[in-house]
Design a protein around this motif. Structure first.
Motif, mmCIF file in Angstrom:
data_model
loop_
_atom_site.group_PDB
_atom_site.id
_atom_site.type_symbol
_atom_site.label_atom_id
_atom_site.label_comp_id
_atom_site.label_asym_id
_atom_site.label_seq_id
_atom_site.Cartn_x
_atom_site.Cartn_y
_atom_site.Cartn_z
ATOM 1 N N GLY A 122 -3.352 17.144 10.128
ATOM 2 C CA GLY A 122 -4.788 17.186 10.368
ATOM 3 C C GLY A 122 -5.555 16.048 9.740
ATOM 4 O O GLY A 122 -6.774 15.961 9.885
ATOM 5 N N HIS A 123 -4.845 15.207 9.036
ATOM 6 C CA HIS A 123 -5.499 14.048 8.418
ATOM 7 C C HIS A 123 -4.823 12.774 8.879
ATOM 8 O O HIS A 123 -3.666 12.765 9.259
ATOM 9 N N GLY A 124 -5.597 11.706 8.803
ATOM 10 C CA GLY A 124 -4.987 10.407 9.046
ATOM 11 C C GLY A 124 -4.251 9.987 7.791
ATOM 12 O O GLY A 124 -3.707 10.804 7.054
ATOM 13 N N LEU A 125 -4.251 8.729 7.527
ATOM 14 C CA LEU A 125 -3.592 8.193 6.339
ATOM 15 C C LEU A 125 -4.624 8.034 5.236
ATOM 16 O O LEU A 125 -5.676 7.430 5.456
ATOM 17 N N GLN A 176 0.113 11.182 4.340
ATOM 18 C CA GLN A 176 -0.370 11.734 5.594
ATOM 19 C C GLN A 176 -0.080 13.220 5.628
ATOM 20 O O GLN A 176 1.063 13.637 5.575
ATOM 21 N N PHE A 217 4.491 -0.857 8.430
ATOM 22 C CA PHE A 217 4.811 0.383 7.748
ATOM 23 C C PHE A 217 6.308 0.591 7.590
ATOM 24 O O PHE A 217 7.107 0.225 8.466
ATOM 25 N N GLY A 218 6.667 1.221 6.483
ATOM 26 C CA GLY A 218 7.998 1.769 6.352
ATOM 27 C C GLY A 218 8.109 3.030 7.198
ATOM 28 O O GLY A 218 7.130 3.488 7.779
ATOM 29 N N GLU A 219 9.300 3.612 7.225
ATOM 30 C CA GLU A 219 9.537 4.767 8.091
ATOM 31 C C GLU A 219 9.034 6.073 7.502
ATOM 32 O O GLU A 219 9.045 7.099 8.168
ATOM 33 N N SER A 272 -7.333 -1.004 3.669
ATOM 34 C CA SER A 272 -7.632 -0.405 4.968
ATOM 35 C C SER A 272 -7.904 1.078 4.805
ATOM 36 O O SER A 272 -7.129 1.790 4.173
ATOM 37 N N PHE A 295 0.838 -1.199 0.000
ATOM 38 C CA PHE A 295 0.000 0.000 0.000
ATOM 39 C C PHE A 295 0.873 1.250 0.000
ATOM 40 O O PHE A 295 1.966 1.251 0.561
ATOM 41 N N GLU A 311 -8.161 6.128 -2.338
ATOM 42 C CA GLU A 311 -8.994 7.328 -2.216
ATOM 43 C C GLU A 311 -8.478 8.501 -3.024
ATOM 44 O O GLU A 311 -9.254 9.315 -3.533
ATOM 45 N N PHE A 357 -8.440 4.602 6.905
ATOM 46 C CA PHE A 357 -8.103 5.183 8.200
ATOM 47 C C PHE A 357 -8.979 6.380 8.527
ATOM 48 O O PHE A 357 -9.414 7.112 7.641
ATOM 49 N N GLY A 358 -9.192 6.577 9.828
ATOM 50 C CA GLY A 358 -9.774 7.825 10.294
ATOM 51 C C GLY A 358 -8.697 8.889 10.405
ATOM 52 O O GLY A 358 -7.518 8.626 10.144
ATOM 53 N N ASP A 359 -9.106 10.100 10.799
ATOM 54 C CA ASP A 359 -8.155 11.207 10.903
ATOM 55 C C ASP A 359 -7.305 11.160 12.167
ATOM 56 O O ASP A 359 -6.388 11.954 12.326
ATOM 57 N N GLY A 360 -7.628 10.240 13.057
ATOM 58 C CA GLY A 360 -6.809 10.085 14.242
ATOM 59 C C GLY A 360 -7.252 10.951 15.407
ATOM 60 O O GLY A 360 -7.920 11.977 15.228
ATOM 61 N N LEU A 413 -5.296 6.523 1.455
ATOM 62 C CA LEU A 413 -4.768 5.513 0.558
ATOM 63 C C LEU A 413 -4.649 6.062 -0.864
ATOM 64 O O LEU A 413 -5.610 6.586 -1.419
ATOM 65 N N TYR A 436 0.268 5.197 1.275
ATOM 66 C CA TYR A 436 -0.578 6.185 1.933
ATOM 67 C C TYR A 436 0.150 7.519 1.965
ATOM 68 O O TYR A 436 1.374 7.567 1.996
ATOM 69 N N PHE A 460 3.800 7.025 3.287
ATOM 70 C CA PHE A 460 4.092 5.764 3.956
ATOM 71 C C PHE A 460 3.765 4.595 3.030
ATOM 72 O O PHE A 460 2.672 4.521 2.471
ATOM 73 N N LEU A 483 -4.709 5.976 15.727
ATOM 74 C CA LEU A 483 -5.399 5.827 14.448
ATOM 75 C C LEU A 483 -6.264 4.580 14.459
ATOM 76 O O LEU A 483 -5.834 3.516 14.905
ATOM 77 N N LYS A 518 7.090 8.736 14.221
ATOM 78 C CA LYS A 518 7.394 8.045 12.967
ATOM 79 C C LYS A 518 6.168 7.305 12.422
ATOM 80 O O LYS A 518 5.085 7.827 12.393
ATOM 81 N N ALA A 519 6.380 6.079 11.985
ATOM 82 C CA ALA A 519 5.312 5.306 11.362
ATOM 83 C C ALA A 519 4.362 4.730 12.414
ATOM 84 O O ALA A 519 4.743 4.522 13.562
ATOM 85 N N PRO A 520 3.126 4.480 12.038
ATOM 86 C CA PRO A 520 2.184 3.852 12.970
ATOM 87 C C PRO A 520 2.648 2.457 13.374
ATOM 88 O O PRO A 520 3.246 1.730 12.578
#
Lengths: 113, 110
Positions: A40-43, A37, A104-106, B98, A33, A59, B100-103, A45, A35, A90, B88, B41-43
């Motif tokens: 103010g937003h999550g991840l 980021q 996840f990658g970094e 998957s 995947f 999305e 995701f929400g905004d957290g 896609l 993503y 990500f 998240l 960093k990453a989730p």
């Protein structure tokens, strides 16, 4: 080393340039995947892939291109970068035969000037 | 289109407080709901929930899913400053995708 690695970790580019973000995983996970980021937003896609040579839009796919010729690699290309594509990207992988957990990658921080 | 809504968007508490984070969802062909913690960093993965009413617990964190009402909660008891992070919620469909929400940004003050 086992895991999922992204490169470059940081990139500054100019509007209109092509940029490719690389993603490599060593687990032989079938799913991968991309993503983004933003503050103010999550991840959100961008694209995902269920297996080599199978990709599908998420999305927010506009302005991005992906390919997956090998299971372990899933590069993301911005064909003509725009300022709105400034973000943290990500890459993640998962194996649906397992827990469903994403690994996840970094992250790659991209700035488009 | 799949949708995940988290609340509150941000929360400030003091060490020792208990917090409850909410996640509601609309998804076609639900497979699982997952919680992640993201620091700088990453989730990183916390829980995966697939069945209603079964609490998952890890130390001071616990989570439960209600598939009838389409929501999940994440509880953190006796919060510590190290719990400060973005939490998240993600919902996985049968396609493997998957959303995701905004957290929820949690800040724990000493």
């Amino acid at each position: 080393d086992a895991g999922i690695t992204q490169s470059p970790r940081y990139k500054i580019t100019e509007t209109g340039r092509q940029v490719t973000l690389m993603c490599h995983q060593t687990w032989s996970h079938s799913y991968m995947f991309w993503y983004r980021q933003d503050l103010g937003h999550g991840l959100r896609l961008i694209y995902y892939s269920a297996a080599a040579d199978i990709t599908d839009k998420g999305e927010v796919p506009d302005g991005y291109v992906v390919s997956r010729s090998k299971t372990e690699n899933f590069p993301l290309t911005l064909e003509s970068a725009t300022r709105s594509q400034t973000s943290v990207y990500f890459c993640a992988s998962s194996n649906l035969r397992g827990t469903g957990e994403l690994f996840f990658g970094e992250g790659s921080r991209l700035t488009v000037l | 289109e799949d949708k995940v809504v988290q609340s509150p968007l941000s929360l400030v508490v003091h060490e020792g407080d208990t917090v409850t984070l909410n996640c509601s969802y609309e998804v076609t062909n639900f497979r699982s709901l997952l919680w992640y913690k993201q620091e700088k960093k990453a989730p990183t993965f916390l829980f995966m929930l697939t069945s209603s009413g079964i609490e998952k617990k890890s130390g001071r964190l616990s989570s439960i899913l209600d598939k009838k009402e389409l929501f999940s909660i994440l509880n953190i008891t006796a919060t510590q400053t190290g719990d400060s992070a973005i939490y998240l919620c993600a919902v996985e469909g049968l396609t493997g995708k998957s959303t995701f929400g905004d957290g929820t940004t949690l800040t724990v003050k000493p």
